[in-house]
Scaffold this active site. Sequence first.
Site, PDB file in Angstrom:
ATOM      1  N   HIS A   1      49.408 -49.465  37.181  1.00  0.00           N
ATOM      2  CA  HIS A   1      49.814 -48.424  36.220  1.00  0.00           C
ATOM      3  C   HIS A   1      51.333 -48.230  36.285  1.00  0.00           C
ATOM      4  CE1 HIS A   1      49.106 -44.357  34.168  1.00  0.00           C
ATOM      5  NE2 HIS A   1      50.353 -44.263  34.578  1.00  0.00           N
ATOM      6  N   GLU A   2      51.895 -48.201  37.499  1.00  0.00           N
ATOM      7  CA  GLU A   2      53.342 -47.974  37.640  1.00  0.00           C
ATOM      8  C   GLU A   2      54.152 -49.192  37.196  1.00  0.00           C
ATOM      9  OE1 GLU A   2      53.867 -45.011  37.867  1.00  0.00           O
ATOM     10  OE2 GLU A   2      51.924 -44.436  38.695  1.00  0.00           O
TER      11      GLU A   2
ATOM     12  N   CYS B   1      48.382 -39.739  32.662  1.00  0.00           N
ATOM     13  CA  CYS B   1      49.769 -40.109  32.962  1.00  0.00           C
ATOM     14  C   CYS B   1      50.623 -38.847  32.981  1.00  0.00           C
ATOM     15  CB  CYS B   1      50.290 -41.088  31.911  1.00  0.00           C
ATOM     16  SG  CYS B   1      51.977 -41.641  32.216  1.00  0.00           S
TER      17      CYS B   1
ATOM     18  N   HIS C   1      54.684 -49.338  33.529  1.00  0.00           N
ATOM     19  CA  HIS C   1      55.769 -48.495  32.982  1.00  0.00           C
ATOM     20  C   HIS C   1      57.106 -49.252  32.947  1.00  0.00           C
ATOM     21  CE1 HIS C   1      53.853 -44.690  32.206  1.00  0.00           C
ATOM     22  NE2 HIS C   1      53.416 -44.533  33.434  1.00  0.00           N
TER      23      HIS C   1
HETATM   24  C1  UDB Z   1      48.983 -39.455  38.180  1.00  0.00           C
HETATM   25  N1  UDB Z   1      47.345 -38.061  39.129  1.00  0.00           N
HETATM   26  O1  UDB Z   1      49.789 -39.029  38.980  1.00  0.00           O
HETATM   27  F1  UDB Z   1      42.144 -38.955  43.010  1.00  0.00           F
HETATM   28  F2  UDB Z   1      44.975 -35.805  45.026  1.00  0.00           F
HETATM   29  C2  UDB Z   1      47.731 -38.642  37.891  1.00  0.00           C
HETATM   30  C3  UDB Z   1      47.938 -37.514  36.846  1.00  0.00           C
HETATM   31  C4  UDB Z   1      48.419 -38.109  35.534  1.00  0.00           C
HETATM   32  C5  UDB Z   1      46.609 -36.822  36.623  1.00  0.00           C
HETATM   33  C6  UDB Z   1      48.947 -36.490  37.339  1.00  0.00           C
HETATM   34  C7  UDB Z   1      46.259 -38.350  39.828  1.00  0.00           C
HETATM   35  O2  UDB Z   1      45.488 -39.234  39.520  1.00  0.00           O
HETATM   36  N2  UDB Z   1      46.159 -37.544  40.916  1.00  0.00           N
HETATM   37  C8  UDB Z   1      45.246 -37.527  41.917  1.00  0.00           C
HETATM   38  C9  UDB Z   1      44.097 -38.307  41.924  1.00  0.00           C
HETATM   39  C10 UDB Z   1      43.250 -38.211  42.985  1.00  0.00           C
HETATM   40  C11 UDB Z   1      43.512 -37.360  44.034  1.00  0.00           C
HETATM   41  C12 UDB Z   1      44.676 -36.618  44.000  1.00  0.00           C
HETATM   42  C13 UDB Z   1      45.547 -36.689  42.962  1.00  0.00           C
HETATM   43  N3  UDB Z   1      49.195 -40.639  37.562  1.00  0.00           N
HETATM   44  C14 UDB Z   1      50.466 -41.291  37.839  1.00  0.00           C
HETATM   45  C15 UDB Z   1      51.291 -41.595  36.638  1.00  0.00           C
HETATM   46  O3  UDB Z   1      51.174 -41.115  35.542  1.00  0.00           O
HETATM   47  N4  UDB Z   1      52.223 -42.490  36.876  1.00  0.00           N
HETATM   48  O4  UDB Z   1      53.009 -42.981  35.943  1.00  0.00           O
HETATM   49  C16 UDB Z   1      48.225 -41.329  36.737  1.00  0.00           C
HETATM   50  C17 UDB Z   1      47.286 -42.217  37.578  1.00  0.00           C
HETATM   51  C18 UDB Z   1      46.139 -42.745  36.709  1.00  0.00           C
HETATM   52  C19 UDB Z   1      45.698 -44.013  37.351  1.00  0.00           C
HETATM   53  C20 UDB Z   1      46.768 -44.458  38.260  1.00  0.00           C
HETATM   54  C21 UDB Z   1      47.893 -43.469  38.130  1.00  0.00           C
HETATM   55 ZN    ZN Z   2      52.017 -43.098  34.048  1.00  0.00          ZN
END
Ligand code: UDB
Ligand code: ZN
Length: 183
Positions: free
Chosen positions: A153-154, A110, A157
């Site tokens: 996930h969103e 996250c 939140h």
């Molecule tokens: C993310 N990013 O944005 F497969 F190009 C995650 C983080 C916490 C590692 C930054 C992510 O999964 N990036 C990713 C994955 C890929 C290819 C690529 C980039 N989140 C969003 C968040 O925290 N929202 O509140 C966490 C994800 C975990 C599962 C769904 C959301």
């Molecule tokens: Zn998150």
Amino acid sequence: MLTMKDIVREGHPALREVAVEVSMPPTDEEKKTLQEMLEFLQNSQDEKVCAKYALRPGVGLAAPQLGIKKRMIAVHFEDDKGKLYSYGLFNPKIVSHSVEQAYLREGEGCLSVDRAVEGFVPRHARITLKAIDLDGNPVKLRLRDYAAIVLQHEVDHLNGIMFYDHINKENPYKIPEDAKPIH
Ligand code: UDB
Ligand code: ZN
């Protein structure tokens, strides 16, 4: 532009509260915030901008992660088939979901959590989500697998729920009932 400094971390109360509905039509400020949330995700996936501002490549962001207790989320990612999901959404609501579950083999992280948390996060494998998009139009999205996981996930939140709340306490790597692994 938004950077990592704008994102609140674990311990901030906004991450544990139920966010309030945005009354329609949204104000210009609400629209601007949501637009900036989407731009943050796009910037964070741009190699140059990401490096320059030390962003974490993000696929989703919810307003409470900016300390704003409103029901707004942004997502920007491609599914395995290369289909782009790029949306700013007001008042997203999961109107139906499968019994079958899915989980990411790699677990979840996250943007508001600066540590690794191990374990499988059970989610619905398929969901139908209704919302209002940035242009003010109602949208109905049928999502599966990775796309369904990101949106859940969103939406979590907005309800004060963190991904690790779903991890089995006794055995973090216990395979959830009726669940398929993703990626
Ligand atoms: C993310 N990013 O944005 F497969 F190009 C995650 C983080 C916490 C590692 C930054 C992510 O999964 N990036 C990713 C994955 C890929 C290819 C690529 C980039 N989140 C969003 C968040 O925290 N929202 O509140 C966490 C994800 C975990 C599962 C769904 C959301
Ligand atoms: Zn998150």
